[in-house]
Design a protein around this motif. Sequence first.
Motif, PDB file in Angstrom:
ATOM      1  N   GLY A   1       0.808  -1.070  -0.015  1.00 31.38           N
ATOM      2  CA  GLY A   1       0.034  -0.028  -0.147  1.00 31.38           C
ATOM      3  C   GLY A   1       0.915   1.275  -0.002  1.00 31.38           C
ATOM      4  O   GLY A   1       1.876   1.195   0.114  1.00 31.38           O
TER       5      GLY A   1
ATOM      6  N   ILE B   1      -1.310  -5.093   1.932  1.00 30.34           N
ATOM      7  CA  ILE B   1      -2.301  -5.266   1.792  1.00 30.34           C
ATOM      8  C   ILE B   1      -3.091  -6.852   1.514  1.00 30.34           C
ATOM      9  O   ILE B   1      -2.907  -7.181   0.434  1.00 30.34           O
ATOM     10  CB  ILE B   1      -3.103  -4.364   1.125  1.00 30.34           C
ATOM     11  CG1 ILE B   1      -2.876  -2.901   1.262  1.00 30.34           C
ATOM     12  CG2 ILE B   1      -4.728  -4.566   0.963  1.00 30.34           C
ATOM     13  CD1 ILE B   1      -3.433  -1.903   0.467  1.00 30.34           C
TER      14      ILE B   1
ATOM     15  N   CYS C   1      -3.928  -1.320  -3.688  1.00 32.47           N
ATOM     16  CA  CYS C   1      -3.977  -0.061  -3.162  1.00 32.47           C
ATOM     17  C   CYS C   1      -4.671   0.496  -3.982  1.00 32.47           C
ATOM     18  O   CYS C   1      -4.334   0.878  -5.128  1.00 32.47           O
ATOM     19  CB  CYS C   1      -2.636   0.489  -2.758  1.00 32.47           C
ATOM     20  SG  CYS C   1      -2.605   2.150  -2.316  1.00 32.47           S
ATOM     21  N   SER C   2      -5.795   1.302  -3.471  1.00 34.63           N
ATOM     22  CA  SER C   2      -6.760   2.058  -4.298  1.00 34.63           C
ATOM     23  C   SER C   2      -6.037   3.606  -4.398  1.00 34.63           C
ATOM     24  O   SER C   2      -6.786   4.535  -4.924  1.00 34.63           O
ATOM     25  CB  SER C   2      -8.166   2.186  -3.598  1.00 34.63           C
ATOM     26  OG  SER C   2      -8.174   2.881  -2.446  1.00 34.63           O
ATOM     27  N   ARG C   3      -5.099   3.892  -3.736  1.00 37.42           N
ATOM     28  CA  ARG C   3      -4.446   5.527  -3.614  1.00 37.42           C
ATOM     29  C   ARG C   3      -5.527   6.222  -3.098  1.00 37.42           C
ATOM     30  O   ARG C   3      -5.790   7.350  -3.491  1.00 37.42           O
ATOM     31  CB  ARG C   3      -3.768   5.698  -4.624  1.00 37.42           C
ATOM     32  CG  ARG C   3      -2.799   4.878  -5.232  1.00 37.42           C
ATOM     33  CD  ARG C   3      -2.093   5.453  -6.489  1.00 37.42           C
ATOM     34  NE  ARG C   3      -1.742   6.855  -6.481  1.00 37.42           N
ATOM     35  CZ  ARG C   3      -0.452   7.522  -5.921  1.00 37.42           C
ATOM     36  NH1 ARG C   3       0.317   6.359  -5.195  1.00 37.42           N
ATOM     37  NH2 ARG C   3      -0.559   8.708  -5.699  1.00 37.42           N
ATOM     38  N   CYS C   4      -6.554   5.852  -2.024  1.00 35.24           N
ATOM     39  CA  CYS C   4      -7.677   6.755  -1.570  1.00 35.24           C
ATOM     40  C   CYS C   4      -6.970   7.689  -0.773  1.00 35.24           C
ATOM     41  O   CYS C   4      -7.931   8.800  -0.497  1.00 35.24           O
ATOM     42  CB  CYS C   4      -8.517   5.760  -0.700  1.00 35.24           C
ATOM     43  SG  CYS C   4      -7.783   5.161   0.777  1.00 35.24           S
TER      44      CYS C   4
ATOM     45  N   ALA D   1      -6.510   7.666   2.453  1.00 30.87           N
ATOM     46  CA  ALA D   1      -7.015   7.682   3.866  1.00 30.87           C
ATOM     47  C   ALA D   1      -5.843   7.515   4.759  1.00 30.87           C
ATOM     48  O   ALA D   1      -5.636   8.434   5.778  1.00 30.87           O
ATOM     49  CB  ALA D   1      -8.086   6.676   3.957  1.00 30.87           C
ATOM     50  N   CYS D   2      -4.878   6.776   4.387  1.00 29.78           N
ATOM     51  CA  CYS D   2      -3.513   6.897   5.216  1.00 29.78           C
ATOM     52  C   CYS D   2      -2.897   7.916   5.651  1.00 29.78           C
ATOM     53  O   CYS D   2      -2.131   8.459   6.391  1.00 29.78           O
ATOM     54  CB  CYS D   2      -2.766   5.637   4.837  1.00 29.78           C
ATOM     55  SG  CYS D   2      -2.087   5.618   3.186  1.00 29.78           S
TER      56      CYS D   2
ATOM     57  N   VAL E   1      -8.950   2.853   7.755  1.00 36.60           N
ATOM     58  CA  VAL E   1      -8.542   2.949   6.305  1.00 36.60           C
ATOM     59  C   VAL E   1      -9.288   2.075   5.560  1.00 36.60           C
ATOM     60  O   VAL E   1      -9.826   0.910   6.108  1.00 36.60           O
ATOM     61  CB  VAL E   1      -7.112   2.957   6.064  1.00 36.60           C
ATOM     62  CG1 VAL E   1      -6.505   4.068   6.877  1.00 36.60           C
ATOM     63  CG2 VAL E   1      -6.476   1.430   6.598  1.00 36.60           C
TER      64      VAL E   1
ATOM     65  N   CYS F   1      -8.425  -0.165   3.394  1.00 36.56           N
ATOM     66  CA  CYS F   1      -7.512  -1.475   3.643  1.00 36.56           C
ATOM     67  C   CYS F   1      -7.433  -2.216   4.862  1.00 36.56           C
ATOM     68  O   CYS F   1      -6.695  -3.188   5.024  1.00 36.56           O
ATOM     69  CB  CYS F   1      -6.180  -1.337   3.068  1.00 36.56           C
ATOM     70  SG  CYS F   1      -5.170   0.008   3.692  1.00 36.56           S
TER      71      CYS F   1
ATOM     72  N   PRO G   1      -9.391  -2.976  -0.632  1.00 39.28           N
ATOM     73  CA  PRO G   1     -10.195  -1.790  -0.847  1.00 39.28           C
ATOM     74  C   PRO G   1     -10.838  -1.885  -2.260  1.00 39.28           C
ATOM     75  O   PRO G   1     -10.165  -2.333  -3.185  1.00 39.28           O
ATOM     76  CB  PRO G   1      -9.378  -0.813  -0.579  1.00 39.28           C
ATOM     77  CG  PRO G   1      -7.868  -1.009  -0.822  1.00 39.28           C
ATOM     78  CD  PRO G   1      -8.021  -2.750  -0.467  1.00 39.28           C
TER      79      PRO G   1
END
Length: 278
Positions: free
Chosen positions: A178, A184, A216-219, A221-222, A266, A268, A273
């Motif tokens: 991630g 993940i 990893c969705s590259r959202c 959140a982290c 998050v 993940c 995710p």
Amino acid sequence: MEKAYLEKALGDLINTSPGNYITRETALRPDLAGMRIFDEPLIGYAAAGDPYFAELKKPGIIGSHFMAPREWLDSAETVIALFLPFTEQVKAANRKNPDWPADEWLHARIEGQAFQNTVCRHAIDLLKGQGFAASAPMIDSRFSQTSPVTADKNEQGYYTSNWSERHAAYVCGLGTFGLSKGLITRRGIAGRYISFITSARFEPDQRPYTGVYDYCSRCGACVRNCPAKAISLETGKSHPLCSAFVESTRKKHAPRYGCGKCQVAVPCESGIPLPLFS
Ligand code: SF4
Ligand code: SF4
């Protein structure tokens, strides 16, 4: 040895060993006595000669100091990796205060690490008892971790070691990296990894991914969760910033320390995710 035999033995250990539960003597709060640290593991297998292990020696991945499975164990045939997910109690507690690690998380990092070593020793004994050679780099006297190796504050090799549990888990098909540099898995990112190398031959698992960051969705959140502002969508993770924050927790809680805010709350945390756009 059959996979089922090994997996049942490891599952039984994780379910029943006192080491996977916080004792009254070590509990940071009375209500934490008896808290379970890890749920049942995910287990993956790779051939010791998998070409990906040679890739890890390349500069920019890990480097030439990475020791391939047959450098740890001449007769190596298989690398076995485990993901040990943290229990809901550990994860839920660490979701509460966004700025400081929960007592439950501190336990999971320190008493959890001690239990990880127990699982490694148990696996080695089990394999040796069946006539196979076995080694776990994490508890091998040749294991070395170096820091810092560079003055570059964003350098990925700032902290580096001659074996990587996360990379071994990637090769064994357990998951992909991630943005926060955790791995993940289908059971999420919040947990710990161990691996061991053996002369026993097990069928390797097919990796259900091709890219290092596939899950990893590259959202972001982290990025938002990190109290040290150590993660960025543009530049990834700054290990020095992360380490400085984790060290600050050690000042208050030594010998314990931790953070893990990039692993909880998050998408993940407990699974793969969904892609942001499909
Ligand atoms: S929180 Fe989002 S960006 Fe960060 S590692 Fe997980 S999926 Fe990737
Ligand atoms: S462990 Fe904490 S400080 Fe380090 S990257 Fe994750 S959220 Fe940031």
